[in-house]
Design a protein around this motif. Structure first.
Motif, PDB file in Angstrom:
ATOM      1  N   ALA A 111       6.115  43.116 -27.601  1.00 60.35           N
ATOM      2  CA  ALA A 111       6.150  44.626 -26.902  1.00 60.35           C
ATOM      3  C   ALA A 111       5.132  44.958 -25.788  1.00 60.35           C
ATOM      4  N   ARG A 112       4.158  44.662 -26.350  1.00 67.01           N
ATOM      5  CA  ARG A 112       2.869  44.923 -25.306  1.00 67.01           C
ATOM      6  C   ARG A 112       2.883  43.877 -24.409  1.00 67.01           C
ATOM      7  N   ALA A 113       3.277  42.815 -24.462  1.00 70.67           N
ATOM      8  CA  ALA A 113       3.327  41.899 -23.331  1.00 70.67           C
ATOM      9  C   ALA A 113       4.371  42.044 -22.463  1.00 70.67           C
ATOM     10  N   VAL A 114       5.569  42.728 -22.795  1.00 70.23           N
ATOM     11  CA  VAL A 114       6.545  43.214 -21.884  1.00 70.23           C
ATOM     12  C   VAL A 114       6.005  44.309 -21.093  1.00 70.23           C
ATOM     13  N   ILE A 115       5.404  45.283 -21.616  1.00 67.62           N
ATOM     14  CA  ILE A 115       4.966  46.297 -20.895  1.00 67.62           C
ATOM     15  C   ILE A 115       3.887  45.804 -19.743  1.00 67.62           C
ATOM     16  N   GLU A 116       2.932  44.913 -20.001  1.00 68.22           N
ATOM     17  CA  GLU A 116       2.136  44.363 -19.082  1.00 68.22           C
ATOM     18  C   GLU A 116       2.818  43.437 -17.985  1.00 68.22           C
ATOM     19  N   ALA A 117       3.773  42.614 -18.301  1.00 68.02           N
ATOM     20  CA  ALA A 117       4.653  42.106 -17.413  1.00 68.02           C
ATOM     21  C   ALA A 117       5.191  42.811 -16.536  1.00 68.02           C
ATOM     22  N   THR A 118       5.622  43.975 -16.852  1.00 68.14           N
ATOM     23  CA  THR A 118       6.457  45.154 -16.188  1.00 68.14           C
ATOM     24  C   THR A 118       5.685  45.564 -14.839  1.00 68.14           C
ATOM     25  N   ALA A 119       4.132  45.706 -15.446  1.00 66.95           N
ATOM     26  CA  ALA A 119       3.094  46.281 -14.562  1.00 66.95           C
ATOM     27  C   ALA A 119       3.171  45.182 -13.296  1.00 66.95           C
ATOM     28  N   SER A 131      -5.402  49.972 -17.533  1.00 69.50           N
ATOM     29  CA  SER A 131      -5.618  50.354 -16.313  1.00 69.50           C
ATOM     30  C   SER A 131      -4.151  49.912 -15.743  1.00 69.50           C
ATOM     31  N   LYS A 132      -3.575  48.966 -16.172  1.00 65.70           N
ATOM     32  CA  LYS A 132      -1.933  48.823 -15.382  1.00 65.70           C
ATOM     33  C   LYS A 132      -1.069  49.938 -15.876  1.00 65.70           C
ATOM     34  N   ILE A 133      -1.111  50.194 -17.085  1.00 63.62           N
ATOM     35  CA  ILE A 133      -0.064  51.239 -17.457  1.00 63.62           C
ATOM     36  C   ILE A 133      -0.521  52.690 -16.547  1.00 63.62           C
ATOM     37  N   VAL A 146       6.200  58.520 -20.912  1.00 64.83           N
ATOM     38  CA  VAL A 146       6.501  57.231 -20.958  1.00 64.83           C
ATOM     39  C   VAL A 146       5.082  56.541 -20.792  1.00 64.83           C
ATOM     40  N   ARG A 147       4.274  56.931 -19.992  1.00 66.65           N
ATOM     41  CA  ARG A 147       2.993  56.196 -19.979  1.00 66.65           C
ATOM     42  C   ARG A 147       2.349  56.439 -21.362  1.00 66.65           C
ATOM     43  N   GLU A 148       2.304  57.726 -21.959  1.00 68.39           N
ATOM     44  CA  GLU A 148       1.713  57.953 -23.419  1.00 68.39           C
ATOM     45  C   GLU A 148       2.550  56.948 -24.148  1.00 68.39           C
ATOM     46  N   GLY A 149       3.752  56.818 -24.306  1.00 65.96           N
ATOM     47  CA  GLY A 149       4.497  55.665 -25.172  1.00 65.96           C
ATOM     48  C   GLY A 149       3.879  54.385 -24.867  1.00 65.96           C
ATOM     49  N   ALA A 150       3.596  53.866 -23.756  1.00 63.24           N
ATOM     50  CA  ALA A 150       3.266  52.513 -23.465  1.00 63.24           C
ATOM     51  C   ALA A 150       1.914  52.506 -23.869  1.00 63.24           C
ATOM     52  N   ASP A 151       1.041  53.720 -23.979  1.00 66.14           N
ATOM     53  CA  ASP A 151      -0.473  53.290 -24.448  1.00 66.14           C
ATOM     54  C   ASP A 151      -0.340  53.270 -26.093  1.00 66.14           C
ATOM     55  N   LEU A 176       9.389  51.880 -33.768  1.00 68.35           N
ATOM     56  CA  LEU A 176       8.932  53.047 -32.659  1.00 68.35           C
ATOM     57  C   LEU A 176       8.449  52.079 -31.484  1.00 68.35           C
ATOM     58  N   ALA A 177       7.597  51.125 -31.868  1.00 76.03           N
ATOM     59  CA  ALA A 177       6.825  50.322 -30.659  1.00 76.03           C
ATOM     60  C   ALA A 177       8.228  49.846 -29.945  1.00 76.03           C
ATOM     61  N   LEU A 178       8.911  49.240 -30.413  1.00 77.67           N
ATOM     62  CA  LEU A 178      10.114  48.702 -29.534  1.00 77.67           C
ATOM     63  C   LEU A 178      10.879  49.768 -28.956  1.00 77.67           C
ATOM     64  N   GLU A 179      11.132  50.822 -29.248  1.00 77.43           N
ATOM     65  CA  GLU A 179      11.986  51.796 -28.663  1.00 77.43           C
ATOM     66  C   GLU A 179      10.901  52.352 -27.547  1.00 77.43           C
ATOM     67  N   LEU A 180       9.703  52.629 -27.632  1.00 79.87           N
ATOM     68  CA  LEU A 180       8.720  52.955 -26.357  1.00 79.87           C
ATOM     69  C   LEU A 180       8.732  51.852 -25.494  1.00 79.87           C
ATOM     70  N   MET A 181       8.775  50.610 -25.883  1.00 84.07           N
ATOM     71  CA  MET A 181       8.807  49.577 -24.971  1.00 84.07           C
ATOM     72  C   MET A 181      10.217  49.416 -24.313  1.00 84.07           C
ATOM     73  N   ASP A 182      11.215  49.939 -24.818  1.00 86.58           N
ATOM     74  CA  ASP A 182      12.541  50.078 -24.353  1.00 86.58           C
ATOM     75  C   ASP A 182      12.605  51.259 -23.253  1.00 86.58           C
ATOM     76  N   GLU A 183      11.735  52.256 -23.562  1.00 88.67           N
ATOM     77  CA  GLU A 183      11.708  53.537 -22.545  1.00 88.67           C
ATOM     78  C   GLU A 183      10.924  52.836 -21.553  1.00 88.67           C
ATOM     79  N   VAL A 184      10.073  52.033 -21.381  1.00 88.59           N
ATOM     80  CA  VAL A 184       9.347  51.662 -20.066  1.00 88.59           C
ATOM     81  C   VAL A 184      10.334  50.821 -19.307  1.00 88.59           C
ATOM     82  N   LEU A 185      11.074  50.041 -19.857  1.00 87.80           N
ATOM     83  CA  LEU A 185      12.246  49.163 -19.200  1.00 87.80           C
ATOM     84  C   LEU A 185      13.057  49.947 -18.638  1.00 87.80           C
ATOM     85  N   THR A 186      13.744  51.122 -19.380  1.00 88.96           N
ATOM     86  CA  THR A 186      14.601  51.940 -18.769  1.00 88.96           C
ATOM     87  C   THR A 186      14.193  52.781 -17.519  1.00 88.96           C
TER      88      THR A 186
END
Length: 228
Positions: A111-119, A131-133, A146-151, A176-186
């Motif tokens: 989940a953490r890697a997905v958020i960084e890959a999105t950036a 800093s990427k987030i 969404v930024r708070e969730g990614a953090d 919860l971590a996966l739900e927050l990851m999905d929020e970023v992708l959405t």
């Protein structure tokens, strides 16, 4: 404790877990409660029914809403991300598969890697993940909440990525971590894709309206050549 009858134990939804048929997390009701897993453990063997598709799952329950599914013979299905770049969507799907397979730490790291890959996929390649987030919010890719969730995912994933395995990782935290990851992708991919599809549909309907054939004009006999 003697096993209860096979009649429904309760009509109330007692838990939320992953449904292999619905391909998502849905409500389940307990239909059967069996013997205690071990003396004084507080866990009982149960059967539960999906409130959406009526699928029956077996597992064990703590009696307070926590439920662990028996994975034996059950196909592990993932979540699909058709509007997300393939390399990012496949990693997000793998995170969900890890969750279903009770590989909680692996799910969090993904989940953490997905958020960084999105950036990175959006041109934010310098600096650490924090800093990427932040830059994703600054560039309008994600909203502040969404930024708070990614953090939160970043902080949780940092412990796993740096080998801090002392504290036990629970299903609720990983969910919860996966739900927050999905929020970023959405926010970055799926929401904009839905809007574009809606716009394209509107343009298509407008185009069909413009080329709609009109009824031929009715002409009197005197106006028709050859008639007087």
């Amino acid at each position: 404790m003697a096993p209860a009858s096979l009649d429904r134990v309760s009509d109330e939804a007692v838990l939320v877990t992953f449904c292999p048929v619905c391909s998502g997390r849905t409500q389940f009701t307990e239909t059967y409660q069996g013997e205690e897993v071990s003396p004084r453990s507080g866990w009982y063997y149960v059967a539960v029914e999906c409130a959406v598709c009526n699928l029956l799952l077996t597992g064990k329950s703590s009696g307070d809403g926590e439920f662990r599914v028996n994975n034996s013979g059950r196909q592990i299905q993932d979540k699909q991300y058709p509007d997300v770049p393939e390399h990012i969507g496949s990693a997000a799907s793998e995170a969900h598969r890890s969750m279903v397979a009770n590989c909680y730490r692996g799910a969090v790291i993904l989940a953490r890697a997905v958020i960084e890959a999105t950036a990175k996929n959006n041109g934010i390649t310098s600096g650490n993940i924090a800093s990427k987030i932040e830059k994703m919010q600054e560039q309008g890719l994600i909203r502040p909440y969404v930024r708070e969730g990614a953090d939160e995912v970043r902080i949780f994933g940092n412990d796993m990525a740096h080998g801090d395995f002392v504290d036990e990782v629970g299903e609720g935290e990983v969910t919860l971590a996966l739900e927050l990851m999905d929020e970023v992708l959405t926010e970055v991919y799926e929401g904009p894709a839905r809007v574009e599809r809606a716009k394209a549909r509107k343009r298509d309907l407008a185009g069909k309206a413009q080329v709609r054939p009109t009824a031929p004009a009715v002409r009197s006999g005197a106006e028709i050549p050859g008639r007087s």
